[in-house]
Design a protein around this motif. Sequence first.
Motif, PDB file in Angstrom:
ATOM      1  N   ALA A 183      32.943   1.970  44.200  1.00 46.34           N
ATOM      2  CA  ALA A 183      31.697   2.526  43.652  1.00 46.34           C
ATOM      3  C   ALA A 183      31.877   4.021  43.459  1.00 46.34           C
ATOM      4  O   ALA A 183      32.691   4.656  44.139  1.00 46.34           O
ATOM      5  N   CYS A 184      31.126   4.565  42.556  1.00 47.37           N
ATOM      6  CA  CYS A 184      31.146   6.011  42.304  1.00 47.37           C
ATOM      7  C   CYS A 184      32.543   6.503  41.927  1.00 47.37           C
ATOM      8  O   CYS A 184      32.895   7.653  42.182  1.00 47.37           O
ATOM      9  N   GLY A 185      33.367   5.612  41.377  1.00 45.96           N
ATOM     10  CA  GLY A 185      34.712   5.994  40.966  1.00 45.96           C
ATOM     11  C   GLY A 185      35.732   6.004  42.094  1.00 45.96           C
ATOM     12  O   GLY A 185      36.839   6.500  41.926  1.00 45.96           O
ATOM     13  N   TYR A 186      35.368   5.465  43.248  1.00 43.20           N
ATOM     14  CA  TYR A 186      36.262   5.450  44.413  1.00 43.20           C
ATOM     15  C   TYR A 186      36.428   4.030  44.945  1.00 43.20           C
ATOM     16  O   TYR A 186      35.530   3.205  44.837  1.00 43.20           O
ATOM     17  N   ASP A 187      37.588   3.798  45.582  1.00 45.49           N
ATOM     18  CA  ASP A 187      37.841   2.507  46.227  1.00 45.49           C
ATOM     19  C   ASP A 187      37.229   2.436  47.616  1.00 45.49           C
ATOM     20  O   ASP A 187      37.057   1.352  48.158  1.00 45.49           O
ATOM     21  N   ASP A 188      36.932   3.586  48.218  1.00 46.64           N
ATOM     22  CA  ASP A 188      36.394   3.654  49.575  1.00 46.64           C
ATOM     23  C   ASP A 188      35.321   4.750  49.639  1.00 46.64           C
ATOM     24  O   ASP A 188      35.540   5.819  50.208  1.00 46.64           O
ATOM     25  N   PRO A 189      34.161   4.496  49.042  1.00 47.21           N
ATOM     26  CA  PRO A 189      33.145   5.554  48.947  1.00 47.21           C
ATOM     27  C   PRO A 189      32.650   6.089  50.290  1.00 47.21           C
ATOM     28  O   PRO A 189      32.284   7.261  50.380  1.00 47.21           O
ATOM     29  N   LEU A 190      32.654   5.283  51.335  1.00 46.97           N
ATOM     30  CA  LEU A 190      32.207   5.785  52.645  1.00 46.97           C
ATOM     31  C   LEU A 190      33.079   6.936  53.127  1.00 46.97           C
ATOM     32  O   LEU A 190      32.604   7.831  53.821  1.00 46.97           O
ATOM     33  N   ASN A 191      34.343   6.898  52.781  1.00 53.93           N
ATOM     34  CA  ASN A 191      35.269   7.910  53.253  1.00 53.93           C
ATOM     35  C   ASN A 191      35.685   8.908  52.183  1.00 53.93           C
ATOM     36  O   ASN A 191      36.115  10.009  52.505  1.00 53.93           O
ATOM     37  N   GLN A 192      35.538   8.533  50.925  1.00 53.95           N
ATOM     38  CA  GLN A 192      35.951   9.432  49.849  1.00 53.95           C
ATOM     39  C   GLN A 192      34.812  10.301  49.322  1.00 53.95           C
ATOM     40  O   GLN A 192      35.076  11.313  48.685  1.00 53.95           O
ATOM     41  N   LEU A 193      33.579   9.923  49.567  1.00 58.23           N
ATOM     42  CA  LEU A 193      32.442  10.781  49.227  1.00 58.23           C
ATOM     43  C   LEU A 193      32.158  11.639  50.458  1.00 58.23           C
ATOM     44  O   LEU A 193      31.557  11.179  51.428  1.00 58.23           O
ATOM     45  N   ASP A 232      42.526  10.191  62.220  1.00 55.32           N
ATOM     46  CA  ASP A 232      41.432  10.752  61.438  1.00 55.32           C
ATOM     47  C   ASP A 232      40.107  10.318  62.069  1.00 55.32           C
ATOM     48  O   ASP A 232      39.728   9.170  61.987  1.00 55.32           O
ATOM     49  N   HIS A 233      39.431  11.271  62.704  1.00 61.74           N
ATOM     50  CA  HIS A 233      38.180  10.958  63.395  1.00 61.74           C
ATOM     51  C   HIS A 233      36.995  10.875  62.449  1.00 61.74           C
ATOM     52  O   HIS A 233      35.884  10.609  62.874  1.00 61.74           O
ATOM     53  N   THR A 234      37.217  11.146  61.165  1.00 61.62           N
ATOM     54  CA  THR A 234      36.114  11.052  60.213  1.00 61.62           C
ATOM     55  C   THR A 234      36.104   9.709  59.492  1.00 61.62           C
ATOM     56  O   THR A 234      35.180   9.414  58.774  1.00 61.62           O
ATOM     57  N   TYR A 235      37.131   8.877  59.690  1.00 62.62           N
ATOM     58  CA  TYR A 235      37.204   7.592  59.000  1.00 62.62           C
ATOM     59  C   TYR A 235      36.107   6.657  59.508  1.00 62.62           C
ATOM     60  O   TYR A 235      35.874   6.531  60.703  1.00 62.62           O
ATOM     61  N   ILE A 236      35.448   6.027  58.571  1.00 63.16           N
ATOM     62  CA  ILE A 236      34.409   5.048  58.887  1.00 63.16           C
ATOM     63  C   ILE A 236      34.839   3.722  58.280  1.00 63.16           C
ATOM     64  O   ILE A 236      35.106   3.640  57.083  1.00 63.16           O
ATOM     65  N   LYS A 237      34.907   2.698  59.098  1.00 61.26           N
ATOM     66  CA  LYS A 237      35.319   1.384  58.605  1.00 61.26           C
ATOM     67  C   LYS A 237      34.152   0.731  57.873  1.00 61.26           C
ATOM     68  O   LYS A 237      33.120   0.444  58.468  1.00 61.26           O
ATOM     69  N   PRO A 238      34.309   0.503  56.566  1.00 61.69           N
ATOM     70  CA  PRO A 238      33.239  -0.159  55.822  1.00 61.69           C
ATOM     71  C   PRO A 238      33.126  -1.630  56.218  1.00 61.69           C
ATOM     72  O   PRO A 238      34.097  -2.235  56.684  1.00 61.69           O
ATOM     73  N   LEU A 239      31.947  -2.200  56.037  1.00 62.64           N
ATOM     74  CA  LEU A 239      31.745  -3.617  56.341  1.00 62.64           C
ATOM     75  C   LEU A 239      32.542  -4.496  55.396  1.00 62.64           C
ATOM     76  O   LEU A 239      32.946  -5.598  55.742  1.00 62.64           O
ATOM     77  N   LYS A 240      32.753  -4.003  54.181  1.00 64.66           N
ATOM     78  CA  LYS A 240      33.532  -4.736  53.190  1.00 64.66           C
ATOM     79  C   LYS A 240      34.121  -3.740  52.217  1.00 64.66           C
ATOM     80  O   LYS A 240      33.643  -2.623  52.087  1.00 64.66           O
ATOM     81  N   GLU A 241      35.178  -4.165  51.544  1.00 67.59           N
ATOM     82  CA  GLU A 241      35.770  -3.305  50.531  1.00 67.59           C
ATOM     83  C   GLU A 241      34.863  -3.306  49.316  1.00 67.59           C
ATOM     84  O   GLU A 241      34.413  -4.361  48.867  1.00 67.59           O
ATOM     85  N   ILE A 242      34.587  -2.112  48.812  1.00 71.52           N
ATOM     86  CA  ILE A 242      33.741  -1.990  47.631  1.00 71.52           C
ATOM     87  C   ILE A 242      34.185  -0.764  46.849  1.00 71.52           C
ATOM     88  O   ILE A 242      34.511   0.267  47.440  1.00 71.52           O
TER      89      ILE A 242
END
Length: 115
Positions: free
Chosen positions: A27-37, A15-25
């Motif tokens: 927010a906004c009803g998601y476990d991985d907002p960087l990738n789920q929003l 998955d070339h759209t995956y972005i590794k977050p600096l930390k697990e957080i």
Amino acid sequence: MMVVIFFAFSCEKEDHTYIKPLKEISACGYDDPLNQLDWLNLKIHNGKDPSNTNFIENIWIKEYEGEDVIIIDFGLTSSMYSTFDCSGNSINIDNQDFFDSLNEDELIYKYVIES
């Protein structure tokens, strides 16, 4: 031959759209907002080039007035932060103390030069 074809299509694609977050957080009803929003993921991918006017240097997620807010620092291209609700709508926060209080605990993305 059928086994080879099945195996080729059943392998998970990278998955070339995956972005590794600096930390697990969460927010906004998601476990991985960087990738789920989707809107945020797209904005980051479009802002990875430092020569681009949409370049993104940092992203924080912080609660403001009981709601999760995404704060984007466009680095040298802007002297102000842009703030968004969880749906990607631009919102105005006129509270300098809020921005002054941003810290590493809320930082979920930081641009890193890829080698």
